[in-house]
Design a protein around this motif. Structure first.
Motif, mmCIF file in Angstrom:
data_model
loop_
_atom_site.group_PDB
_atom_site.id
_atom_site.type_symbol
_atom_site.label_atom_id
_atom_site.label_comp_id
_atom_site.label_asym_id
_atom_site.label_seq_id
_atom_site.Cartn_x
_atom_site.Cartn_y
_atom_site.Cartn_z
ATOM 1 N N LEU A 481 0.864 -1.180 0.000
ATOM 2 C CA LEU A 481 0.000 0.000 0.000
ATOM 3 C C LEU A 481 0.898 1.227 0.000
ATOM 4 O O LEU A 481 1.713 1.411 0.913
ATOM 5 C CB LEU A 481 -0.915 0.025 1.228
ATOM 6 N N ASP A 482 0.785 2.039 -1.033
ATOM 7 C CA ASP A 482 1.546 3.278 -1.021
ATOM 8 C C ASP A 482 0.704 4.412 -1.595
ATOM 9 O O ASP A 482 -0.268 4.188 -2.329
ATOM 10 C CB ASP A 482 2.886 3.143 -1.756
ATOM 11 N N THR A 505 5.035 4.408 1.824
ATOM 12 C CA THR A 505 4.787 3.065 1.299
ATOM 13 C C THR A 505 4.970 2.036 2.402
ATOM 14 O O THR A 505 5.806 2.208 3.299
ATOM 15 C CB THR A 505 5.731 2.744 0.110
ATOM 16 N N TYR A 506 4.161 0.994 2.312
ATOM 17 C CA TYR A 506 4.193 -0.089 3.303
ATOM 18 C C TYR A 506 4.114 -1.406 2.543
ATOM 19 O O TYR A 506 3.246 -1.593 1.683
ATOM 20 C CB TYR A 506 3.004 0.042 4.254
ATOM 21 N N ILE A 536 8.657 -6.853 7.138
ATOM 22 C CA ILE A 536 7.884 -5.629 6.936
ATOM 23 C C ILE A 536 8.847 -4.516 6.568
ATOM 24 O O ILE A 536 9.869 -4.298 7.238
ATOM 25 C CB ILE A 536 7.097 -5.249 8.202
ATOM 26 N N LEU A 537 8.529 -3.812 5.489
ATOM 27 C CA LEU A 537 9.292 -2.644 5.063
ATOM 28 C C LEU A 537 8.344 -1.453 5.009
ATOM 29 O O LEU A 537 7.279 -1.523 4.382
ATOM 30 C CB LEU A 537 9.919 -2.863 3.688
ATOM 31 N N GLU A 538 8.732 -0.380 5.662
ATOM 32 C CA GLU A 538 7.925 0.842 5.652
ATOM 33 C C GLU A 538 8.834 2.001 5.308
ATOM 34 O O GLU A 538 9.979 2.070 5.783
ATOM 35 C CB GLU A 538 7.260 1.059 7.006
ATOM 36 N N SER A 539 8.322 2.939 4.507
ATOM 37 C CA SER A 539 9.189 4.014 4.027
ATOM 38 C C SER A 539 8.416 5.306 3.855
ATOM 39 O O SER A 539 7.215 5.299 3.537
ATOM 40 C CB SER A 539 9.824 3.640 2.679
#
Length: 967
Positions: A481-482, A505-506, A536-539
């Protein structure tokens, strides 16, 4: 107060009067080919009043008689028209040959080649490699400077390794991030994507272009854009058929049956152990491979949207018997626009069902080693095997190559879907501001089973041997989801354009695999203990682009990444970048040049990251459950143990900083265009699985941040149109890359006596031996070998090596780093010619300075490999190289087996003819793939990714007949 009231009332009356004095103007903006231009800025000169054209080139604006309306669009000459009161005003914009107008997709948005400040390359579908291509990576081979595509296997459906500027990491992932229609994939095969549905590739190379992807952009980014429908387009039906046949191009040089008999006799072997047959085992395991691809596309445009659906069926047999690949794939794209073109909704879904039958590739090694004097069939029927007196297959004896194929059945079915829905909203009150929301997923589930008949000989089943068998299944999930906001506007001032993007972005990854295997000794089925993997990558990211005076462009990018792979103290990382480009051709001294059409200088710097190493939580102290073989007894009860695993709480991000200088040029009205790039990259805090001091942790090897590498390179790309008229056109493109990688730091403490970290695949012909090493001051994966000695007559002296350190003893201290698999240079050349309805194209590519370790020769090129077998009751075939060297024993660490594998390959040649009918367009084509290779390497293929030639599945030469129908 009275003055204010009078002014207010005057204003109230003047505003409507002014509005009623204006006239609504509508029109369409097109190019010289009458193609609508979306996004054209339509502004009343000297004001901020304006509009932009929709996706069909339409616009609406209010103007007064005498107003000057300015129409401007990137890549086209701005046009000013004085408004004379008409209600309809259509405009044709002429291309500006001094600018490059090609639109390219970049991270979270798009730009033009003219405005790009980073190093990137766009490859359109017209430039792709031709042929029966199943894996999308192979479309790109030889097409872009700095991009190396290596396909190490000829197995049907096999993918290829992509390297952009040689990666730079030692143990972490060196593959680029792949983004398909806005979804960053989790890695693995791209075979779920139909190559015929790919519209273009955009390759992002330097840190300025890739930094907005931050955490996974160290090795570059490849953006794949698939084909979409077109608004208002009529119903279109297209069917494409490709029929192919492939065959083996060459065989490994082994002794023939007669040579083998003579060799055994000459070396004191027992002739009675030989058979009477004359079998070419490689002929037995290979066959011609047929394949077929069916591709059907239906598309239709509507007033406010479009629909496109594609179905693809690909069948491909391998040249190794029993290897098969089959893919059913569906790609659907639906687009619709709402709210007077302010909201665009795009839905894309790619589904695939892939069936594989995997051949037992151990048959390749067995075929070159099996005694050629033995028959295919055994004396009791079935397949010949080396058997003991009781009829069982002899332990550690080579197996009948054909039985390894035909008595093994390993099949897998994989279902995969890559889908996303994207909302793009242009704000009503501020049309220059857009909100983009993208939600998507990449979901794959697979299941497989294998059955390996223990009875390679017909009579073995009666002895109660159990077949090897088992099942496995797994799930891979990738959810995304971004969203981002983008503000883009042009001005008639010093700052002529701004483009600002900011977003979030997730992404979440999950996979798990279970398997059940038969214990052939007990007959019981054993289930594994599945351990799920989660990440999990979150930015958060932002990019700002400013254009001054239409020729000075500044770009700044920032991304903050968060990864669950690291502890809270090291979880966050910041990745900035900056770039500048100067459109020199817009300066007065070049603006009217008849030679230079376009000239742009690019400068960039940036930092990118890497976190793809180890398991899901390498920083946590985890416990694993033991199996039935590791139990502890409590009285009469046995319980499984739980054991602690090693961990590194201080593990953190690997970082790479890159500097890039680039020059883009166009000459003679862009008949010749090209790029020149020079880059320097330093990777630090390398993520490596390396040794730790004894007793300092629960394991001897852990993931650690150790070492540095430096990469340098020059990339040259050129495109030219030597000739073009109404009937004939000729386009050529070429690229050339020089590159160098060096390990500049390897350990936490400087130890001059530390030879390095052994690496690479395990060698055949030895137990656990490695031939490559990472060493300080050398290229990664360098070969670590002894220097072979030859006498004055050029004869090889067995076991005699140069005493490099002069201590009169030959040991590991006398090994040296000798070359590496990484080429010093590589290139590609493509030519495309069209004469009326006839077209002809071909692609060459190659590399220089890449070396290969010939493990077949080293493992099978000496007497003992053929004569000394377990129990001394059978013999094995070997390399013809044994006749040349006369070696009796294993010399696998000799630099004799490290060979120059530079090559030039004609990848494909294609000729086609378009046959126009009244309602149908038909194109017929004939293509040859893997046509020939020019090389001095003695093995079958000089192009193997890891640099060790060890019984690799050979790549076939394939001929493809294609028919394309367009209704």
């Amino acid at each position: 107060m009275k003055t204010f009231l009078n002014s207010f009332l005057l204003l109230v009356f003047l505003i409507p009067a002014t509005l009623f004095a204006q006239t609504t103007v509508t029109g369409t903006v097109t190019d010289e080919a009458n193609i609508p231009l979306p996004g054209v800025n339509v502004i009343i000169k000297g004001t901020t009043t304006g509009a932009s054209t929709d996706f069909d080139g339409n616009y609406t604006i209010r103007a007064n008689t005498g107003d000057i309306i300015v129409y401007s669009y990137l890549g086209f000459i701005a046009q000013e028209i004085t408004y004379n009161g008409q209600t309809s005003l259509n405009v044709i914009l002429r291309q500006d040959t001094a600018q490059l107008d090609e639109v390219v997709i970049i991270g979270y948005g798009s730009t033009t080649v003219k405005d790009a400040t980073g190093s990137l390359d766009r490859i359109d579908s017209e430039e792709f490699n031709k042929g029966a291509i199943v894996s999308p990576e192979n479309l790109l081979a030889g097409k872009s400077a700095g991009v190396r595509i290596t396909s190490s296997s000829g197995s049907p459906g096999s993918g290829a390794e992509i390297r952009i500027r040689n990666g730079g990491s030692l143990s972490a992932n060196n593959s680029p991030l792949i983004v398909v229609d806005g979804i960053p994939l989790s890695g693995g095969s791209l075979n779920a994507i139909n190559p015929n549905e790919i519209e273009s590739y955009t390759v992002l190379k330097d840190a300025s272009a890739t930094a907005i992807y931050g955490s996974r952009a160290t090795a570059g980014v490849v953006i794949i854009t698939t084909k979409k429908g077109k608004t208002k387009a009529p119903l279109s039906v297209e069917y494409n058929l490709q029929a192919s046949v492939g065959h083996l191009t060459d065989k490994v040089d082994v002794l023939s049956a007669s040579q083998f008999r003579q060799y055994i006799i000459d070396n004191g072997g027992d002739e009675n152990l030989l058979g009477a047959a004359n079998t070419d085992w490689q002929d037995q395991i290979y066959e011609n491979a047929e394949g077929g691809i069916h591709d059907l596309t239906i598309s239709k445009g509507f007033e406010n949207g479009s629909l496109r659906a594609n179905y693809n069926l690909s069948n491909q047999n391998g040249i190794l018997k029993t290897s098969q690949y089959r893919r059913n794939a569906i790609n659907v794209n639906f687009e619709h626009r709402f709210l007077d073109d302010h909201l665009k909704v795009n839905l894309t879904s790619k589904g695939s069902l892939v069936d594989n039958r995997f051949a037992n590739e151990g048959a390749i090694g067995s075929a070159v080693f099996f005694d050629p004097t033995q028959p295919v069939e055994g004396s009791w029927g079935g397949y010949f095997e080396f058997e003991d007196a009781d009829g069982t297959v002899r332990d550690l004896a080579p197996r009948n190559p054909l039985s390894l194929l035909l008595l093994n059945d390993n099949r897998q079915r994989a279902r995969r879907n890559i889908s996303n829905i994207q909302f793009d909203y242009k704000f009503h009150f501020l049309p220059e501001l857009r909100l983009n929301v993208n939600a998507g997923f990449d979901y794959e589930e697979y299941e497989g089973r294998y059955f390996s008949n223990a009875a390679a000989g017909f009579n073995n089943l009666s002895l109660g041997q159990r077949p090897g068998q088992g099942t496995y299944d797994g799930v891979n999930k990738n959810r995304l989801l971004d969203f981002y906001l983008n503000y883009k506007k042009e001005f008639e001032s010093l700052i002529t354009g701004i483009d600002i993007t900011a977003g979030h972005t997730y992404q979440r990854f999950y996979n798990i695999e279970r398997n059940t295997d038969l214990d052939t000794s007990t007959g019981d089925f054993i289930d594994n203990i599945p351990i799920p993997f989660q990440l999990i990558l979150e930015s958060y990211f932002a990019r700002a682009n400013f254009t001054l005076d239409r020729k000075y462009i500044f770009t700044a990018t920032y991304r903050r990444d968060i990864s669950s792979r690291f502890s809270k103290a090291n979880r966050n990382a910041d990745f900035p970048s900056a770039a500048f480009s100067w459109l020199i051709s817009e300066e007065d001294f070049l603006k009217n040049s008849q030679v230079v059409s376009n000239l742009k200088l690019r400068l960039s710097w940036g930092i990118t990251g890497q976190q793809d190493v180890g398991g899901a939580f390498p920083y946590l102290g985890l416990y694993s459950k033991g199996d039935d073989k590791s139990q502890y007894q409590f009285g009469n009860e046995y319980v499984n143990t739980i054991r602690p695993e090693g961990y590194n709480e201080g593990l953190k991000w690997e970082e790479a900083s890159m500097y890039n200088v680039g020059l883009d040029y166009g000459l003679f009205k862009n008949k010749i265009t090209g790029t020149l790039d020079l880059y320097y990259r330093k990777n630090k805090d390398l993520l490596q699985y390396t040794q730790v001091p004894a007793g300092s942790n629960l394991e001897n090897f852990l993931d650690q941040n150790v070492g540095e590498t430096v990469s340098k390179g020059i990339e040259i790309g050129i495109n030219a149109t030597p000739f073009r008229n109404d009937n004939f056109s000729w386009d050529v493109s070429a690229n050339f890359t020089l590159s160098d990688v060096e390990v500049t730091k390897l350990t936490l403490s400087d130890d001059p006596n530390y030879p390095g970290t052994p690496t690479g695949p395990t060698l055949s012909g030895g137990v656990g031996n490695l031939i490559q090493i990472h060493s300080l001051g050398a290229e990664p994966n360098s070969f670590y070998v002894f220097k072979q000695v030859v006498d004055v007559n050029g004869r090889l002296l067995e076991g005699v090596y140069v005493d490099l350190n002069g201590d009169n003893t030959i040991n590991d201290n006398d090994k040296y780093r000798f070359q590496s698999p990484t080429p010093a240079a590589f290139f590609g050349f493509t030519s495309m010619m069209n004469y009326k309805n006839l077209d002809f194209s071909f692609t060459f590519r190659g590399s220089l300075g890449n070396y290969m370790y010939n493990n077949f020769r080293s493992a099978n090129g000496y007497a003992d490999a053929m004569l000394v077998q377990v129990g001394n009751l059978h013999y094995g075939n070997g390399s013809t190289h044994a006749l040349e060297t006369g070696f009796q024993t294993n010399q696998q660490f000799s630099d004799l087996y490290v060979e120059n594998a530079s090559f030039m390959k004609l990848d494909n040649v294609s000729v086609g003819y378009n046959i126009p009918f009244e309602h149908i367009n038909l194109r017929a084509s004939l293509t040859a793939q893997n046509v020939f290779t020019v090389t001095n390497y003695s093995g079958l293929d000089p192009e193997i990714a890891d640099g060790v030639d060890n019984n690799v599945y050979p790549k076939p030469r394939t001929f493809v007949l294609g028919l394309n129908f367009n209704f």
